[in-house]
Design a protein around this motif. Sequence first.
Motif, short mmCIF file in Angstrom:
data_model
loop_
_atom_site.label_atom_id
_atom_site.label_comp_id
_atom_site.label_asym_id
_atom_site.label_seq_id
_atom_site.Cartn_x
_atom_site.Cartn_y
_atom_site.Cartn_z
N THR A 75 4.41 4.03 3.25
CA THR A 75 4.19 2.79 2.49
C THR A 75 4.14 1.61 3.46
O THR A 75 4.95 1.54 4.39
N LEU A 76 3.17 0.75 3.26
CA LEU A 76 3.06 -0.47 4.06
C LEU A 76 3.26 -1.68 3.16
O LEU A 76 2.63 -1.79 2.11
N LYS A 77 4.15 -2.57 3.58
CA LYS A 77 4.35 -3.85 2.90
C LYS A 77 4.03 -4.98 3.87
O LYS A 77 4.59 -5.02 4.97
N VAL A 78 3.15 -5.86 3.46
CA VAL A 78 2.85 -7.04 4.29
C VAL A 78 3.41 -8.26 3.60
O VAL A 78 3.08 -8.56 2.46
N LEU B 209 0.86 -1.19 0.00
CA LEU B 209 0.00 0.00 0.00
C LEU B 209 0.89 1.23 0.00
O LEU B 209 1.84 1.31 0.79
N GLU B 210 0.61 2.20 -0.86
CA GLU B 210 1.37 3.45 -0.88
C GLU B 210 0.44 4.59 -0.52
O GLU B 210 -0.59 4.80 -1.15
N ARG B 211 0.84 5.34 0.53
CA ARG B 211 0.02 6.43 1.03
C ARG B 211 0.84 7.71 1.18
O ARG B 211 0.91 8.31 2.25
N VAL C 188 6.99 0.81 6.12
CA VAL C 188 6.80 -0.09 7.25
C VAL C 188 6.47 -1.48 6.72
O VAL C 188 5.65 -1.62 5.81
N GLY C 189 7.09 -2.48 7.29
CA GLY C 189 6.82 -3.86 6.91
C GLY C 189 6.12 -4.61 8.03
O GLY C 189 6.33 -4.34 9.21
N LEU C 190 5.25 -5.54 7.65
CA LEU C 190 4.62 -6.46 8.60
C LEU C 190 4.80 -7.86 8.06
O LEU C 190 4.41 -8.15 6.93
N ARG C 191 5.39 -8.71 8.86
CA ARG C 191 5.59 -10.10 8.43
C ARG C 191 4.64 -11.03 9.16
O ARG C 191 4.56 -11.03 10.39
#
Length: 426
Positions: free
Chosen positions: A166-169, A97-99, A105-108
Amino acid sequence: MTADDLVSLRRDLHRKPEPAWREFYTTARIVDELESRLGDDLAALHVGPDAIAGDHRMAVPDDTDLTHWYERARNAGVDEDVLERLEGGYTGAVAVLERGEGPTVGLRVDIDALPRKESDDASHQPVAEGFRSEHDGAMHACGHDAHATIGIGVLERIAESDFSGTLKVFFQPAEEVVGGGKSMAESEHIRDVDALLAVHIGLDHPTGEIVAGIDGFLAVSHLEAEFTGESAHAGGHPEQGRNAVQAMATAVQNLYGIPRHNDGATRVNAGVVEGGSAANVIPDEARIVAEVRGETTELMEYMKRRTRQVLRSAAEMHDCEVSIETGAEAPSATSDGELVSIVADVAGDTAGVERVLERDELGGSEDATFLMKEVQEHGGTACYVGVGTDHPGGHHTATFDVDEASIGHGIDVLAGSIERLGRTAD
């Protein structure tokens, strides 16, 4: 996504558990959920070989096993286009997600199941509620079905928030064999992550309890030793044999005699020992599958070095040969205080959270450490968060289950922490 939607998704994933690198249905189901719920809000959705560095996969099963699970997913009716992208065991996904301006930020979250049978007792909640595993010999006995659900819930929550950045999961395959973390840590997707959160549900903490930062990860290495001797008739000509089982037995006994180390905790375990064919045959082949662990990566390397020495010496003592292969490995890691403080602060203001522990120790191993160290070595921060859940059986047991209310707690705490990271960067 409502609470009922979350429960429905988690239960669907629970019904169709898939072990490491066979997460074909699971990955396709995640992709379908992300596309239907987020659609154009997703800046990118990397699937299978586009999500991982395939050359760094560890503990990959053989082609026959992969094909069996691939066809099982096909028969379950998953999207054929997605399934084809996963062929060969290239499972997992990375959603982006790009905001606007802000940190990355990453979430694993991990997505694989365990190769074990689930309880069929009528009192077991998945049996009572009709979502027990449909795959005999496989089970979500560690909560990864809840982890995947949390990952999707966090993405949807952040898409609806005022998060800036930016959020990366990372929907990571093959955690249970410490085989998938490195492939994601070596991918291009982790390179620009400024802060990484990883999550695990349960860990003997009750519903309503959050551990803001888990430490105490033991570095781990798996080894397999094949002993080769020479067969002979045990009654007629025992002197003509070279007993591989004797060599194996000597090795097992001496592995547990490796000296401990004053720098920290060390572990060794011979988990599989097998060999021989009949009572009257001197066995010419035997095998050990073992693991070593250490409080630090250096201590794990010490144990691995001494283990190899023991295996070679045992073979030599009994005039046998031994081949030793190193399997999957994972390093140790530590949660950064900066992130721990943010998670603890957010958790303290989260409805349903009754107690916040700043730190606790895992006492086991986890390949999220590959991603954590990769981010830390490039100047970022990382934190492993524990979300308490009441579970009737221990992790990896036939009666393990989660309190589904804790899924919402995990989403609230993680999404809140991610939003706080965006504001902190301002």
